[in-house]
Design a protein around this motif. Structure first.
Motif, PDB file in Angstrom:
ATOM      1  N   CYS A  34       0.846  -1.202   0.000  1.00 37.33           N
ATOM      2  CA  CYS A  34       0.000   0.000   0.000  1.00 37.33           C
ATOM      3  C   CYS A  34       0.880   1.250   0.000  1.00 37.33           C
ATOM      4  O   CYS A  34       1.740   1.413   0.865  1.00 37.33           O
ATOM      5  CB  CYS A  34      -0.948   0.011   1.195  1.00 37.33           C
ATOM      6  SG  CYS A  34      -2.013   1.474   1.203  1.00 37.33           S
ATOM      7  N   CYS A  60       0.031   4.083   0.735  1.00 39.09           N
ATOM      8  CA  CYS A  60      -0.436   5.017   1.758  1.00 39.09           C
ATOM      9  C   CYS A  60       0.032   4.568   3.142  1.00 39.09           C
ATOM     10  O   CYS A  60       0.709   5.311   3.847  1.00 39.09           O
ATOM     11  CB  CYS A  60      -1.956   5.084   1.672  1.00 39.09           C
ATOM     12  SG  CYS A  60      -2.725   6.243   2.797  1.00 39.09           S
ATOM     13  N   CYS A  61      -0.304   3.310   3.524  1.00 40.93           N
ATOM     14  CA  CYS A  61       0.021   2.874   4.892  1.00 40.93           C
ATOM     15  C   CYS A  61       1.171   1.854   4.923  1.00 40.93           C
ATOM     16  O   CYS A  61       1.661   1.514   6.001  1.00 40.93           O
ATOM     17  CB  CYS A  61      -1.212   2.271   5.557  1.00 40.93           C
ATOM     18  SG  CYS A  61      -1.735   0.708   4.817  1.00 40.93           S
ATOM     19  N   CYS A 114      -4.591   0.058  -0.419  1.00 43.35           N
ATOM     20  CA  CYS A 114      -5.374  -0.999   0.233  1.00 43.35           C
ATOM     21  C   CYS A 114      -6.799  -0.514   0.521  1.00 43.35           C
ATOM     22  O   CYS A 114      -7.074   0.691   0.462  1.00 43.35           O
ATOM     23  CB  CYS A 114      -4.686  -1.460   1.519  1.00 43.35           C
ATOM     24  SG  CYS A 114      -4.899  -0.355   2.925  1.00 43.35           S
ATOM     25  N   CYS A 174      -7.304   2.282   3.075  1.00 40.92           N
ATOM     26  CA  CYS A 174      -6.854   3.634   2.697  1.00 40.92           C
ATOM     27  C   CYS A 174      -7.647   4.216   1.532  1.00 40.92           C
ATOM     28  O   CYS A 174      -7.552   5.413   1.265  1.00 40.92           O
ATOM     29  CB  CYS A 174      -5.370   3.609   2.336  1.00 40.92           C
ATOM     30  SG  CYS A 174      -4.324   3.196   3.753  1.00 40.92           S
TER      31      CYS A 174
END
Ligand SMILES: [Zn+2]
Length: 159
Positions: A126, A128-129, A152, A155
């Motif tokens: 992911c 983002c995270c 994901c 997110c």
């Protein structure tokens, strides 16, 4: 394994040596796959960039596909650390050896050419995270992340 999430373009070359020369010259794009026919004429061979992001050519997944069978699966027969090889002839020899490999690393590898059919699954990190997750390749395309990355489910509410 990164290659399974990517969209590829096939470049046909005459032999394992021609594929090695093209890869070593770095005159190919990292979404391009070198394709040639094995010396014995039994297989289509594919050298697929499989490194991560900036060094996609540092790793190569070598796939092969039986020529005389409709819808033959892609077998992954070799994983080559091209980044450690400093000679075109040595890479060519590895590619040639893969033509007659008796070791099958994966009997039904995924190679997406031009565009996903819609049912392909792959692993993503992911963007983002940082979590690792599995998802549908086509669904992830809209997030337009760098190769190997996606967004994901958790997110996606932010996108
Ligand atoms: Zn996430």
């Amino acid at each position: 394994m990164y290659y399974e999430a990517r969209i590829h373009e096939i470049i046909e070359v005459a032999s394992a040596l021609a594929a090695a020369e093209k890869i070593r010259s770095e005159s190919m794009y990292t979404y391009q796959v070198m394709k040639w026919t094995s010396k014995d004429g039994n297989y289509y061979m594919y050298a697929v960039p499989d490194g991560h992001l900036d060094e996609m050519l540092a790793e190569l997944a070598i796939l092969r596909q039986g020529k005389n069978q409709d819808d033959a699966p892609y077998q992954q027969v070799e994983s080559i650390t091209n980044g450690w090889i400093d000679d075109t002839d040595i890479l060519a020899r590895h590619l040639q050896d893969a033509e007659s490999s008796t070791i099958i690393m994966k009997s039904n590898a995924q190679l997406i050419i031009d565009k996903p059919k819609g049912d392909e699954q792959a692993s993503f990190t992911c963007g983002c995270c940082g979590n690792w997750f599995k998802d549908n390749v086509q669904k992830q395309l809209k997030f337009d992340q760098d190769a190997g990355y996606g967004i994901c489910d958790r997110c996606q509410q932010w996108y």
